[in-house]
Design an enzyme around this catalytic site. Sequence first.
Site, mmCIF file in Angstrom:
data_model
loop_
_atom_site.group_PDB
_atom_site.id
_atom_site.type_symbol
_atom_site.label_atom_id
_atom_site.label_comp_id
_atom_site.label_asym_id
_atom_site.label_seq_id
_atom_site.Cartn_x
_atom_site.Cartn_y
_atom_site.Cartn_z
ATOM 1 N N ASP A 61 -7.883 4.346 -3.528
ATOM 2 C CA ASP A 61 -8.922 4.847 -2.624
ATOM 3 C C ASP A 61 -10.000 5.597 -3.396
ATOM 4 O OD1 ASP A 61 -7.291 3.759 -0.762
ATOM 5 O OD2 ASP A 61 -6.601 5.643 0.107
ATOM 6 N N ASP A 119 0.844 -1.189 0.000
ATOM 7 C CA ASP A 119 0.000 0.000 0.000
ATOM 8 C C ASP A 119 0.887 1.250 0.000
ATOM 9 O OD1 ASP A 119 -2.268 1.514 0.057
ATOM 10 O OD2 ASP A 119 -2.917 0.903 2.061
#
Length: 737
Positions: free
Chosen positions: A501, A410
């Site tokens: 996101d 991430d």
Amino acid sequence: MVLQSLILCYLVLPISLSLAADYFNPNATGIKLQNGFERIHIQPFGNHGFRVRASLLRDPTGREPSALIDPPLEGPSSKGLEHSITIPFRGNATVRNGNLVVDVSFGVTSFSRVEPNGTLTLLTSEYADTKVLPARYYVQDIHGQSFQAQFGFSADPDEMFFGTGQHACCKDHTVNKKGQIVDLINYNSHVTLPIWMSNKGYLMFFNYPGQGRIEFDRLRTRFVADEATVVDYWITTAPPEDYDALQQQFTGVTGRQPTPPDFSLGFQQSKLRYYNQTQIIDLAQRFHDEQVPISLIVIDFFAWKFQGDWSLDVDVWPDPTAMAAEVKRLTGAELMVSLWPSVEDLSENYLTLQEEGLLAITRDGTGIQDSFEGVYTRLIDSTNPDAREFLWKRLNDSYFSKGIHNFWIDQADGGTLGEPFENNGQSISSIPYSRSFTQYFLGSQEGFGKMYPWLHQQAIQEGFQNLTGTDSSQESCEYMSLTRSTFIGGQRFCSYLWSGDTDSKFDVLLQQITAGVSVAASGISSWTLDIGGFAGLDIDTDEGKELFVRWFSMGVFLPYTRVHGTRSCNIPRTSTLPHANPCPNEPWSYGEDNFVILKKYIALRYQLIPYVKTLFQMLHTSGKVILRPLYFDFSKSDEFVRKGTKTNDPVVVHQFMFGPRLLVAPVGEFGVKTWDVYLPKLDTQTWKHWQVTTNQIPRWTDHDFGKGGMSITIDAPLDQIPVFYLGDKDDILNGNI
Ligand SMILES: *[C@@H]1O[C@H](CO)[C@@H](O)[C@H](O)[C@H]1NC(C)=O
Ligand SMILES: *[C@@H]1O[C@H](CO)[C@@H](O)[C@H](O)[C@H]1NC(C)=O
Ligand SMILES: *[C@@H]1O[C@H](CO)[C@@H](O)[C@H](O)[C@H]1NC(C)=O
Ligand SMILES: *[C@@H]1O[C@H](CO)[C@@H](O)[C@H](O)[C@H]1NC(C)=O
Ligand SMILES: *[C@@H]1O[C@H](CO)[C@@H](O)[C@H](O)[C@H]1NC(C)=O
Ligand SMILES: *[C@@H]1O[C@H](CO)[C@@H](O)[C@H](O)[C@H]1NC(C)=O
């Protein structure tokens, strides 16, 4: 002036060239164009392809970071800088590789396709006109040997361009990028890639891992590299609209996806966040008790004590080995943990990394790239092989050797933490710098930044390979990493990309389709998203619940089916751990009725696994794209698809083919009960409706809508995503396609 007009005249010539054998120098190994300070090497490379490298004052070293595999999987290799033809600036030469012909004359390079009847079709040439910048334009105002380069190529006003990576933001609902400017810089959700396919039947790839942009203007397509030492591009051709052939040839020089492990094709459960060991065991127990199949459970960020520890905080994760074993016993599922590239001063690894020079630095000297959660952070420099080894050792000790085998990469978009507009929770969007001046072992963020996420992926890949003894050309994967960013050739790794996101909104659900098919058209089919969207979903609202179910139904028809996101709800926070959001995100969290529907969709996903496995096998052997924009299969047979693709008509670009047999039209609006679907025109086959009923396992009604070429309005209650299939349903369920 004389020279310029000569160039202009010459541009029309290649179309009328004859195919006299000697003209094409059939045995040529390459052309070198020596033009004062400039050198151009042009070599047959891959099937129907040429690799072109331009450099200033000196030849390329051949050791520049590259996403090309040399020798390629298929077709001729470059053999260093070998060339049998050397020409001066005003010289000429023509070489053929398969059906692609490169012609250099008076300094202008053009590319043509040899048609079956022997004539040549000009695809594109370096863009020349009397009052424009030269087609190859360099600016040397950077320290050292680097330069900025702008390369222009001719384009037709009505040409279409596809690919350019993942733009999963910015209201971009397009597959045709003509008329756009694509910024080559990574951040959260934005993984732009320097590759594009033309509907005229060619593909161009700039083998440049730095920042820059692509400009798709009316008559000119221009590639801009901010900081290069060599301009390296590759072009290939196929018959017009044969996108599968272009992908096969492209992956033949950039690599093919190893087949993923079976478990990764099942249902993947994730949320922000499960924050202690008991929660994970309880979760596995609940899946077991509810008899809902699950294949992967994900532990999100801040399960560590300090950023850069790359281990679980023992206070709340006392026994990872026992946890992994218990999850396996209860559900059979694998575990995945998040890792961030950030390192803070208090991390147990900080001093070692700092002393050994394994952290990226900054040109302003502070070394700090970002701040998060109240502390300044630095990035591990994964472009350094020693850093990759260090990172993997920690990951092995903390997780892999304890039974947690899968890693979620991430926030490693490069430069910073990939969130240029946030600093310690304070918006700094008024400061017009999107990046710190990060310097890596490999070079600068400007020149090599797009290699950072790729090499970070490679750390995990090398780790897997070193432990399991597999080599880099492996056919299949035992375990997987999930990543927010990548570069060209990322398909070589046991890894999958997700779209970052996203906002929990219906129009973003639809937008994901254009993002997914565009990155697939860039060679990356191993792709997924956050079902439900990442942020903004309140599970206590009707709209939030409905959005989740609609999104889930689409997720069943993606390469991977993965639920994730941060949710809001009316449960108060009790834990003081960072980001300890208590809101649930499991299939049973969205109401009783919806749980029934979601269980049915999960069952459907498991039924489809044989089909999905076949899609991955085809991807592995020939680069055949899994998530297919309609133009791939129907632009030749269906004028409406072709026109709708050109204008990015939502009716056309908000549908996709999941493999060659399933047409999926996700519902992207709140409160609707029907949905308009366009069924593309078929030559011989017919479209059959795949209706899924609530009560039992999925059932087929097989209503036949004929050969398509029409819009229909179909019933689309919450438990029925509009899906249409081709051919025999048993063949699909058996993966026999
Ligand atoms: C190309 O190479 C082949 C094999 O060496 C040779 O027979 C042929 O004459 C060459 N063609 C030309 C045009 O040089
Ligand atoms: C290329 O150069 C050769 C020799 O210099 C010349 O005979 C030929 O006409 C040129 N071809 C073109 C297309 O300009
Ligand atoms: C040859 O094929 C091309 C492409 O199909 C076509 O455009 C062209 O008209 C054909 N030319 C001749 C002389 O048949
Ligand atoms: C884990 O979190 C739950 C929910 O906040 C809490 O009830 C429980 O006490 C925690 N367990 C441990 C071991 O920290
Ligand atoms: C994998 O093994 C090779 C050879 O021993 C080593 O050079 C490399 O650093 C290792 N990679 C990792 C990530 O541990
Ligand atoms: C991984 O961990 C195992 C078990 O502790 C150990 O035997 C092995 O040497 C480790 N490998 C690396 C590359 O750290």
